[in-house]
Design a protein around this motif. Structure first.
Motif, PDB file in Angstrom:
ATOM      1  N   SER A 800       0.870  -1.176   0.000  1.00  7.16           N
ATOM      2  CA  SER A 800       0.000   0.000   0.000  1.00  7.16           C
ATOM      3  C   SER A 800       0.901   1.218   0.000  1.00  7.16           C
ATOM      4  N   GLY A 801       0.727   2.062  -0.998  1.00  8.08           N
ATOM      5  CA  GLY A 801       1.596   3.225  -1.118  1.00  8.08           C
ATOM      6  C   GLY A 801       1.479   3.852  -2.490  1.00  8.08           C
ATOM      7  N   THR A 802       2.600   4.299  -3.032  1.00 10.90           N
ATOM      8  CA  THR A 802       2.612   5.035  -4.294  1.00 10.90           C
ATOM      9  C   THR A 802       3.458   4.321  -5.329  1.00 10.90           C
ATOM     10  N   GLY A 803       2.827   4.012  -6.459  1.00  9.23           N
ATOM     11  CA  GLY A 803       3.551   3.475  -7.611  1.00  9.23           C
ATOM     12  C   GLY A 803       3.607   4.523  -8.704  1.00  9.23           C
ATOM     13  N   VAL A 804       4.726   4.579  -9.426  1.00  6.94           N
ATOM     14  CA  VAL A 804       4.934   5.618 -10.433  1.00  6.94           C
ATOM     15  C   VAL A 804       5.022   4.978 -11.815  1.00  6.94           C
ATOM     16  N   TYR A 805       4.059   5.330 -12.678  1.00  8.56           N
ATOM     17  CA  TYR A 805       4.059   4.889 -14.074  1.00  8.56           C
ATOM     18  C   TYR A 805       4.649   6.017 -14.927  1.00  8.56           C
ATOM     19  N   THR A 806       5.662   5.700 -15.711  1.00  9.57           N
ATOM     20  CA  THR A 806       6.361   6.719 -16.500  1.00  9.57           C
ATOM     21  C   THR A 806       6.436   6.282 -17.961  1.00  9.57           C
ATOM     22  N   THR A 807       6.205   7.217 -18.860  1.00 13.42           N
ATOM     23  CA  THR A 807       6.357   6.946 -20.283  1.00 13.42           C
ATOM     24  C   THR A 807       6.744   8.231 -21.000  1.00 13.42           C
ATOM     25  N   THR A 808       7.098   8.076 -22.271  1.00 14.20           N
ATOM     26  CA  THR A 808       7.352   9.256 -23.110  1.00 14.20           C
ATOM     27  C   THR A 808       6.359   9.245 -24.267  1.00 14.20           C
ATOM     28  N   LEU A 809       6.023  10.439 -24.697  1.00 15.32           N
ATOM     29  CA  LEU A 809       5.042  10.612 -25.764  1.00 15.32           C
ATOM     30  C   LEU A 809       5.603  11.593 -26.784  1.00 15.32           C
ATOM     31  N   ASN A 810       5.627  11.189 -28.032  1.00 15.49           N
ATOM     32  CA  ASN A 810       6.036  12.095 -29.101  1.00 15.49           C
ATOM     33  C   ASN A 810       4.792  12.740 -29.699  1.00 15.49           C
ATOM     34  N   LEU A 811       4.705  14.048 -29.555  1.00 15.69           N
ATOM     35  CA  LEU A 811       3.571  14.803 -30.075  1.00 15.69           C
ATOM     36  C   LEU A 811       4.018  15.489 -31.363  1.00 15.69           C
ATOM     37  N   ASN A 812       3.611  14.912 -32.482  1.00 16.38           N
ATOM     38  CA  ASN A 812       4.092  15.437 -33.773  1.00 16.38           C
ATOM     39  C   ASN A 812       3.633  16.856 -34.028  1.00 16.38           C
ATOM     40  N   LYS A 813       2.439  17.141 -33.604  1.00 14.51           N
ATOM     41  CA  LYS A 813       1.923  18.498 -33.754  1.00 14.51           C
ATOM     42  C   LYS A 813       1.059  18.823 -32.542  1.00 14.51           C
ATOM     43  N   LYS A 814       1.014  20.085 -32.194  1.00 14.06           N
ATOM     44  CA  LYS A 814       0.212  20.533 -31.064  1.00 14.06           C
ATOM     45  C   LYS A 814      -0.721  21.626 -31.563  1.00 14.06           C
ATOM     46  N   ASN A 815      -1.843  21.191 -32.137  1.00 16.35           N
ATOM     47  CA  ASN A 815      -2.743  22.154 -32.769  1.00 16.35           C
ATOM     48  C   ASN A 815      -4.125  22.189 -32.126  1.00 16.35           C
ATOM     49  N   ALA A 816      -4.296  21.501 -31.010  1.00 18.68           N
ATOM     50  CA  ALA A 816      -5.568  21.572 -30.288  1.00 18.68           C
ATOM     51  C   ALA A 816      -5.492  22.692 -29.254  1.00 18.68           C
ATOM     52  N   ASP A 817      -6.667  23.149 -28.793  1.00 15.45           N
ATOM     53  CA  ASP A 817      -6.701  24.185 -27.756  1.00 15.45           C
ATOM     54  C   ASP A 817      -6.228  23.638 -26.403  1.00 15.45           C
ATOM     55  N   ASP A 818      -6.482  22.348 -26.178  1.00 20.10           N
ATOM     56  CA  ASP A 818      -6.086  21.726 -24.920  1.00 20.10           C
ATOM     57  C   ASP A 818      -6.039  20.224 -25.151  1.00 20.10           C
ATOM     58  N   TYR A 819      -5.508  19.519 -24.172  1.00 17.44           N
ATOM     59  CA  TYR A 819      -5.444  18.060 -24.237  1.00 17.44           C
ATOM     60  C   TYR A 819      -5.924  17.495 -22.902  1.00 17.44           C
ATOM     61  N   LEU A 820      -6.818  16.528 -23.013  1.00 15.25           N
ATOM     62  CA  LEU A 820      -7.407  15.899 -21.830  1.00 15.25           C
ATOM     63  C   LEU A 820      -6.823  14.513 -21.651  1.00 15.25           C
ATOM     64  N   LEU A 821      -6.178  14.285 -20.516  1.00 16.84           N
ATOM     65  CA  LEU A 821      -5.665  12.958 -20.188  1.00 16.84           C
ATOM     66  C   LEU A 821      -6.774  12.190 -19.485  1.00 16.84           C
ATOM     67  N   LYS A 822      -7.208  11.102 -20.093  1.00 16.88           N
ATOM     68  CA  LYS A 822      -8.402  10.388 -19.627  1.00 16.88           C
ATOM     69  C   LYS A 822      -8.022   8.954 -19.243  1.00 16.88           C
ATOM     70  N   PHE A 823      -8.329   8.603 -17.985  1.00 14.14           N
ATOM     71  CA  PHE A 823      -8.011   7.271 -17.470  1.00 14.14           C
ATOM     72  C   PHE A 823      -9.204   6.346 -17.648  1.00 14.14           C
ATOM     73  N   ASP A 824      -8.907   5.117 -18.020  1.00 16.79           N
ATOM     74  CA  ASP A 824      -9.955   4.105 -18.109  1.00 16.79           C
ATOM     75  C   ASP A 824     -10.273   3.569 -16.708  1.00 16.79           C
ATOM     76  N   LYS A 825      -9.256   3.003 -16.063  1.00  9.69           N
ATOM     77  CA  LYS A 825      -9.432   2.493 -14.703  1.00  9.69           C
ATOM     78  C   LYS A 825      -8.270   2.974 -13.851  1.00  9.69           C
ATOM     79  N   LEU A 826      -8.612   3.602 -12.738  1.00  9.24           N
ATOM     80  CA  LEU A 826      -7.612   4.160 -11.831  1.00  9.24           C
ATOM     81  C   LEU A 826      -7.893   3.652 -10.425  1.00  9.24           C
ATOM     82  N   TYR A 827      -6.918   2.954  -9.844  1.00  9.64           N
ATOM     83  CA  TYR A 827      -7.062   2.425  -8.486  1.00  9.64           C
ATOM     84  C   TYR A 827      -5.985   3.051  -7.601  1.00  9.64           C
ATOM     85  N   GLU A 828      -6.177   4.186  -6.927  1.00  9.00           N
ATOM     86  CA  GLU A 828      -7.419   4.864  -6.675  1.00  9.00           C
ATOM     87  C   GLU A 828      -7.353   6.334  -7.067  1.00  9.00           C
TER      88      GLU A 828
END
Length: 925
Positions: A800-828
């Protein structure tokens, strides 16, 4: 001083997000922040520990604490401090000084455990009950039995007194024989004829003692009906506190749970003084459950007397005493055999209570039936008793004991807490107290000391790093709900005499825990539920409050400081005092609108029944009703209007009392009014997304949308009193309508469209930063999975504690007004870090967060720090028989009040699962 002011402004800006000079949020205060009940187990506290925990609570966003001493942990007896001793008062003074230095407040219970009582409560002042013994005697027989108390448990008490002796024959003719009893219990009377049953009423004692008492707080519970008992009890605090209040903001009294207390030594005199007749000839009817007119009337008078005694002799005296200390008082009236509205209103801060969890339609909201109480509570209409009393009488703060037994221990997430506290807010309450936090000495290992009935708002909770998300949300919301006044348009009378006329039992306790018996079956409850659902805002009102109301400025004004209302509803009832009807007609005569659901059938009580019944009939007949169709009668009465209609909604419609039609979408709301505008707090507890123009009764010249989760705000799009709202299930917002627009406030960012989502299905790295019993091994993941999937590493199953998930993302273009990071299942819950910048906490449904301003074209690093429940670590400890619960008294129990054992629990999924999507957003221009 200037430097301090700059620091304060910086803190406010940090608390409320993207703020500038045009900030529409009200200023925050420590009362807007959540407070927590703070259990001192065994009073085993010291200055170092108090300093550390107060500082930790402050950093997490708490505005104050409420000290409640309880039983202690075994093995620490030498550290116990007696309640109210000089050493205890020294700890209290240290606490209030430390809290003040951080702008926190401190409340404290006037007693330990509950209900109030202790060593200062002697036999005379202890909770009292009536004991009834019966005898038979016939003419010509010698009655040799002594009329003395038979209860062996009470025989040695000195204060047992024979109160009433009354004999009844077969014709129910009564003779009061109290004066015919000699000092040794002999009966100096013989009947001339027939067979008689003699009822002997003794003043006995319940012998109930304080539950969960702390050292120095053990003893009998108090007789709340006795003025002397209350005053004697508070003298102990006078001695301990002297002329100081030691920095205590408010003195707290927990819910009334004094069982079998239905009498007081001076009851017969008080009854005669208040009801106008002697109870002695009618004692048979008080102790009978026969459903007849005399029984119902006697019991109604008896219960009304108990209500007045607890109001006048306890609540009023408690308030006067607290005020004399330059402090406030807080009281939970529920559970008592009194008119809850009057009892809540009699104190400075009325406090209600939630217990258990509510069923919500929000998709993804976890609610395991095995982990919740089997009950119909919490109930929003029960909560309204406290808020109504405050609104009607002008009390600015209404508090609530929140999250008691929300779920099974160690299985409550902050996402489950959010809709539950929102329901509290929707009831009109604006000052929540978490249930709660336990003081733990620094050398006590995980999980520290814990109280058996609470959600564990303690630093040892593995979810603690993300608690600031919930606390900040509550702070913003309560800053709104503590501004201005409640803006409910409808008053509804509580027909308490219909309750008091119940022929069953003697005293009648109105508890939070049995609303299905006394509240939910009533027409009153059905009206509250129906009218609220169709968009009316209601407060309840008592007979006493009606008597104190006037009609001013075209509205019913309940008190000088209280709210004002457009209409008074008298729901379907049988009993209505003629005095109350007289007050209602005076209000109507002066211009008030009143809706009766039916014609009152009778007056309550036994005194001068025919005279009072005739007065009721005479008053009613003064109303010149005219038929208005088949289902409604109307009358002009003086300057006002009186409607008689079983369909009260149609009565309101006839009077042109506007409802808020936004509820037709399924949205719920509570409304506040302030000088120049109104606030709406709106939540979506439905299963569907709301994306439409919603009707509002008040839009003013400008409507601003404010997001209590992150502090964002912007001017809403309004068309013909329709406000455009976008709310997903589980989300909430605040609308602020004003007459004087602020043109510097930017427009609200409505999502116009979304591009195809970017699926983050690339490899991830999983590591662990804090928690226990040991950190699992780091690993690379081909896809997102909960860390509990990796059972080959035993540490993943117990961690019981904190786990850290790390990744890199290449964003070829940034042409939206904003970006929403949306989780499918998050415990907790999760903290999101983008390119080294803290983007915020994801802790509630829907599990998503805007991160566009932290992203850049090209390579981006995303870290998601996930906290899981305490459950897996507790499971591990119980499986390995590691001792962690070792308390005196109740020790530790599960949600069904049985011995707690987590060894057979399933491993709770922990971490991330399913997909994470990055949604490009485009806002309307």
């Amino acid at each position: 001083m200037k430097i301090k002011n700059i620091i304060c402004l910086s803190v406010i800006c940090l608390a409320f997000g993207n703020l500038s000079a045009q900030n529409p949020w009200p200023p925050t205060t420590n009362t807007a922040q959540p407070w927590t009940r703070w259990w001192w187990m065994g009073n085993a506290v010291d200055e170092k520990g108090l300093d550390k925990q107060l500082t930790t609570l402050h950093k997490a966003g708490f505005g104050g604490v409420e000290i409640v001493p309880i039983y202690g942990a075994k093995g620490f007896e030498n550290q116990y401090i007696n309640y109210l001793s000089p050493e205890w008062m020294k700890m209290l003074q240290f606490t209030t000084n430390k809290a003040k230095s951080m702008n926190m407040g401190v409340d404290m219970a006037v007693g330990t455990g509950w209900p109030i009582g202790g060593p200062q409560v002697d036999e005379q002042d202890a909770a009292t009950k009536m004991i009834v013994q019966t005898y038979t005697i016939s003419s010509g027989e010698k009655f040799s039995e002594k009329i003395v108390l038979k209860d062996e448990k009470l025989k040695n008490l000195k204060r047992i007194k024979l109160n009433i002796v009354t004999a009844y024959n077969e014709k129910n003719e009564a003779i009061v024989l109290t004066e015919k009893i000699t000092s040794d219990g002999s009966l100096n009377w013989k009947p001339d004829s027939g067979k008689w049953t003699v009822y002997a009423v003794f003043t006995g004692k319940t012998l109930q003692k304080v539950k969960r008492a702390a050292p120095g707080g053990e003893g009998y519970t108090l007789d709340h009906f006795s003025p002397d008992a209350t005053k004697d009890y508070l003298k102990t605090f006078d001695k301990a506190f002297g002329n100081s209040n030691y920095g205590v903001r408010s003195f707290f009294n927990d819910s009334y749970e004094v069982f079998n207390a239905d009498w007081t030594p001076d009851f017969t005199n008080e009854f005669k003084k208040r009801r106008g007749y002697d109870l002695s000839p009618y004692i048979k009817y008080l102790v009978s459950d026969e459903d007849n007119e005399i029984t119902t009337r006697i019991k109604s008078d008896y219960r009304e007397t108990l209500s007045e005694l607890i109001l006048n002799n306890f609540a009023d005296n408690f308030t006067s005493w607290a005020d004399s200390k330059n402090s406030k008082n807080t009281n939970q009236a529920h559970g008592s055999p009194g008119n809850l509205l009057d009892l809540y209103a009699a104190v400075d801060i009325p406090e209600s209570e939630t217990f258990g969890s509510t069923v919500f339609d929000i998709p993804g909201l976890r609610r395991d039936s095995a982990d919740v109480q089997k009950s119909d509570i919490p109930d929003i209409n029960m909560l309204k008793f406290a808020s109504s009393a405050a609104n009607v009488t002008g009390k600015p703060l209404i508090s609530n004991e929140t999250f008691t037994w929300l779920t099974e221990h160690f299985k409550t997430s902050w996402s489950q807490a959010k809709p539950e506290v929102e329901q509290v807010f929707l009831s009109g309450i604006n000052h929540v107290f978490y249930h709660g936090t336990t003081y733990t000495p620094a050398d006590v290992p995980f999980p520290g000391w814990l109280f058996y009935a609470s959600v564990n708002f303690v630093p040892e909770n593995s979810l603690w790093p993300h608690l600031k998300g919930l606390n900040s949300y509550i702070e913003r919301t309560q800053s709104v709900l503590q501004s201005g006044k409640s803006d409910n348009e409808v008053l509804m009378y509580w027909p308490i005499y219909d309750q008091w006329a119940n022929p069953k039992g003697k005293d009648m306790a109105f508890k939070v825990h049995n609303v299905e018996k006394w509240l939910q079956p009533t027409p009153f409850y059905q009206d509250l539920t129906k009218l609220s659902k169709i968009g009316y805002s209601l407060d309840m009102i008592s007979d006493k409050m009606i008597g104190e109301s006037t009609f001013q400025n075209q509205r019913i004004q309940t008190t000088d400081k209280g709210s004002s209302y457009q209409v008074l509803i008298i729901p379907e009832l049988k009993y209505l005092p003629e005095t109350t009807l007289n007050h209602i007609l005076k209000l109507a005569e002066n211009g008030a609108s009143v809706v009766f659901q039916n014609e009152p059938k009778d007056i309550p009580g036994y005194f001068e029944v025919e005279k009072r019944r005739n007065e009721l009939t005479s008053l009613w007949n003064k109303i010149p009703f005219q038929n208005q169709g088949e289902t409604m009668k109307i009358a002009t009465f003086g300057k006002g209007k009186i409607i008689l209609s079983f369909d009260v909604a149609k009565g309101l419609e006839y009077l042109r009392i506007e409802r808020e039609k936004l509820t037709e979408t399924g949205l719920k709301f509570v409304r506040r009014t302030f000088d120049g505008g109104k606030y709406y707090f709106i939540v979506n507890h439905t299963s569907k997304e709301i994306n439409q123009f919603v009707p509002m009764n008040y839009t003013g010249k400008q409507t601003t949308i404010m997001n209590p989760e992150n502090g964002d705000f912007g001017v809403a799009e309004v068309q013909n009193n329709l406000v455009k709202i976008q709310l997903k299930p589980g989300e909430s917002l605040v609308l602020k309508t004003v007459e004087n627009p602020d043109k510097s406030i930017p427009k609200w960012k409505y999502i116009e469209k979304t591009d195809s989502p970017i699926i983050l299905n690339q490899p991830w790295h999983l590591s662990f930063k804090e928690g226990g019993p040991e950190l699992p091994k780091s690993r690379n993941l081909k896809k997102l999975e909960p860390w509990t999937n990796f059972s080959e590493d035993p540490a993943t199953q117990s961690f019981s504690g904190t786990g850290v998930y790390t990744t890199t993302l290449n964003l070829n273009k940034k042409n939206a007004d904003d970006y929403l990071l949306k989780f499918d299942k998050l415990y907790e819950s999760a903290k999101v870090i983008v390119n080294g910048q803290d983007a915020g906490i994801v802790w509630s449904i829907p599990f998503e967060i805007n991160i566009g301003k932290y992203l850049k074209k090209g390579k981006n690093t995303i870290q998601i720090e996930v906290c899981n429940l305490m459950a897996n670590r507790i499971r591990y400890m119980d499986q390995n028989k590691i001792q962690w619960r070792n308390y005196h008294e109740i020790n530790f129990v599960n949600i069904d009040y049985k011995a707690f054992d987590a060894s057979n629990w399933k491993v709770q999924p922990s971490g991330l699962d399913g997909q994470i999507q990055l949604m490009p957003l485009h806002y309307s221009k």
